[in-house]
Design a protein around this motif. Structure first.
Motif, short mmCIF file in Angstrom:
data_model
loop_
_atom_site.label_atom_id
_atom_site.label_comp_id
_atom_site.label_asym_id
_atom_site.label_seq_id
_atom_site.Cartn_x
_atom_site.Cartn_y
_atom_site.Cartn_z
N UNK A 143 28.69 40.64 34.89
CA UNK A 143 29.22 39.25 35.75
C UNK A 143 30.10 38.33 35.71
N UNK A 144 30.92 39.16 34.72
CA UNK A 144 31.99 37.96 34.84
C UNK A 144 33.18 38.61 35.74
N UNK A 145 33.04 39.66 35.99
CA UNK A 145 33.81 40.33 36.57
C UNK A 145 33.37 39.63 37.79
N UNK A 146 32.10 38.96 38.73
CA UNK A 146 31.80 38.23 39.20
C UNK A 146 32.02 36.85 39.35
N UNK A 147 32.18 36.18 38.43
CA UNK A 147 32.41 34.67 37.76
C UNK A 147 33.92 34.93 38.37
N UNK A 148 35.45 35.21 37.79
CA UNK A 148 36.21 35.41 37.58
C UNK A 148 36.77 35.49 39.43
N UNK A 149 36.06 36.27 40.20
CA UNK A 149 36.38 36.66 41.14
C UNK A 149 35.83 35.90 41.79
N UNK A 150 34.91 34.69 41.99
CA UNK A 150 34.37 34.33 43.52
C UNK A 150 33.93 32.62 42.65
N UNK A 151 34.79 32.48 40.97
CA UNK A 151 34.38 31.01 40.17
C UNK A 151 34.51 30.20 41.17
N UNK A 169 34.81 41.98 30.87
CA UNK A 169 36.05 44.16 30.22
C UNK A 169 37.05 44.04 31.42
N UNK A 170 37.51 42.98 32.39
CA UNK A 170 38.21 42.92 33.67
C UNK A 170 38.80 44.73 33.84
N UNK A 171 37.69 44.89 34.49
CA UNK A 171 37.80 45.69 34.92
C UNK A 171 38.41 45.42 37.18
N UNK A 172 36.91 44.88 37.21
CA UNK A 172 37.61 44.37 38.49
C UNK A 172 38.25 43.06 39.32
N UNK A 173 38.33 42.77 38.13
CA UNK A 173 39.18 41.51 38.22
C UNK A 173 40.55 41.08 37.77
N UNK A 174 41.05 41.15 38.38
CA UNK A 174 42.42 40.81 38.00
C UNK A 174 43.14 39.58 38.11
N UNK A 175 44.80 40.24 37.81
CA UNK A 175 45.80 38.70 37.39
C UNK A 175 45.30 37.55 38.49
N UNK A 176 45.75 37.96 39.80
CA UNK A 176 45.03 37.48 40.45
C UNK A 176 44.47 36.45 40.91
N UNK A 177 42.99 37.00 40.24
CA UNK A 177 41.95 35.85 39.76
C UNK A 177 42.05 34.98 38.53
N UNK A 178 42.91 35.35 38.03
CA UNK A 178 43.17 34.61 36.50
C UNK A 178 44.11 33.53 36.60
N UNK A 179 44.86 33.83 36.98
CA UNK A 179 45.85 32.83 38.54
C UNK A 179 44.83 31.97 38.60
N UNK A 180 44.15 32.64 40.05
CA UNK A 180 43.57 31.41 39.83
C UNK A 180 42.77 30.23 39.59
N UNK A 181 41.73 30.82 38.36
CA UNK A 181 41.22 29.82 36.98
C UNK A 181 42.26 28.91 36.98
N UNK A 182 43.27 29.31 36.58
CA UNK A 182 44.65 28.86 36.41
C UNK A 182 44.63 27.93 37.02
N UNK A 183 45.51 27.58 38.37
CA UNK A 183 45.07 26.65 39.28
C UNK A 183 44.03 25.89 39.17
N UNK A 184 43.21 26.52 38.73
CA UNK A 184 41.79 25.27 39.56
C UNK A 184 41.72 24.38 38.16
#
Length: 266
Positions: A143-151, A169-184
């Motif tokens: 569920x954290x992957x879904x939150x990070x990828x799409x939230x 686990x940060x398996x599916x979520x990547x640095x790109x998704x983390x950067x999107x959260x940072x920008x948000x």
């Protein structure tokens, strides 16, 4: 048979009783269905405070369904049992596509987190349409992957305040998704068990350093599944403290209840 939340039998004890894993506190509970943009029906439950204002709304995203994750995964089940009464918090739980539980089975099949984007969007849309305030994604493991990828992307980003992540686990979520959260700029609270099977606190802190507003908290003694009342209660306290109107430190939720209560089947 689909489980009916109205079937709980509430009784009044002579005095305060300990809140245990199976203790169900009063709430307005209803079975709900979420409709995805790609045509699936997701089954779930909404638990609301019986009285008073709704202080926050948790939109929960469960662990990996191919490894036993579903809307009844124990932390989320306990959240729905307790938080409406103890904290004035609404809890929306649902089965992602192809996932089943006593509530029922959502249509479709597991799509490795790709098609599940529509599931996240459907849950957030449902909460918005119901007028539920102060909406937060709460993801656990998969569920954290879904939150990070799409939230942090539309249409979800503008409809939620932020997210709480349990055992990412940060398996599916990547640095790109983390950067999107940072920008948000939206807040992230990240709870990482000391003995997690996939990502432990030191590595999690390094990975989430890409998100300046992320607060990574290592939890001593805990494991990936947060087994044990001590750890489940810690998670709920941290969630309530984070999503409350003022935000901040963990709440100190009561451990006893003096009022009508029910006992859930194990």
């Amino acid at each position: 048979m689909t489980f009916d939340p109205a079937s709980y039998d509430f009784t009044q004890a002579a005095g305060p009783v300990p809140i245990r894993a199976s203790t169900v506190l009063p709430a307005r509970r209803e079975n709900v269905e979420l409709q995805t943009a790609d045509g699936h029906t997701l089954v779930g439950e909404l638990a609301l405070p019986e009285t008073g204002e709704i202080r926050a709304t948790l939109i929960t995203l469960h662990p990996l369904p191919t490894h036993g994750g579903f809307m009844d995964s124990h932390v989320y089940r306990k959240a729905s049992y307790r938080l409406p009464a103890l904290a004035g918090i609404a809890v929306l739980r649902f089965n992602t596509r192809g996932t089943g539980s006593p509530r029922g089975t959502s249509t479709g099949a597991f799509e490795e987190g790709v098609g599940e984007r529509h599931d996240v969007e459907a849950a957030v849309r449902f909460a918005v349409e119901r007028g539920l305030p102060n909406r937060w994604l709460v993801g656990w493991s998969f569920g954290t992957e879904l939150a990070l990828m799409y939230g942090a992307t539309e249409p979800v980003a503008s409809q939620v305040e932020g997210a709480v992540l349990l055992s990412p686990p940060l398996h599916r979520a990547t640095d790109k998704h983390l950067q999107l959260w940072a920008e948000s700029g939206k807040p992230l609270k990240v709870l990482v068990p000391e003995h997690d099977d996939f990502l432990q606190p030191a590595e999690a802190a390094a990975r989430f350093s890409l998100v300046p507003q992320a607060h990574v908290l290592g939890v001593d003694g805990a494991k990936h599944l947060w087994v044990g009342e001590k750890y489940a209660a810690r998670v709920l306290n941290e969630i309530v403290g984070h999503v409350s109107a003022t935000g901040g430190n963990a709440a100190a939720l009561p451990t006893e209840w003096d009022g009508p209560a029910a006992t859930a089947a194990s």
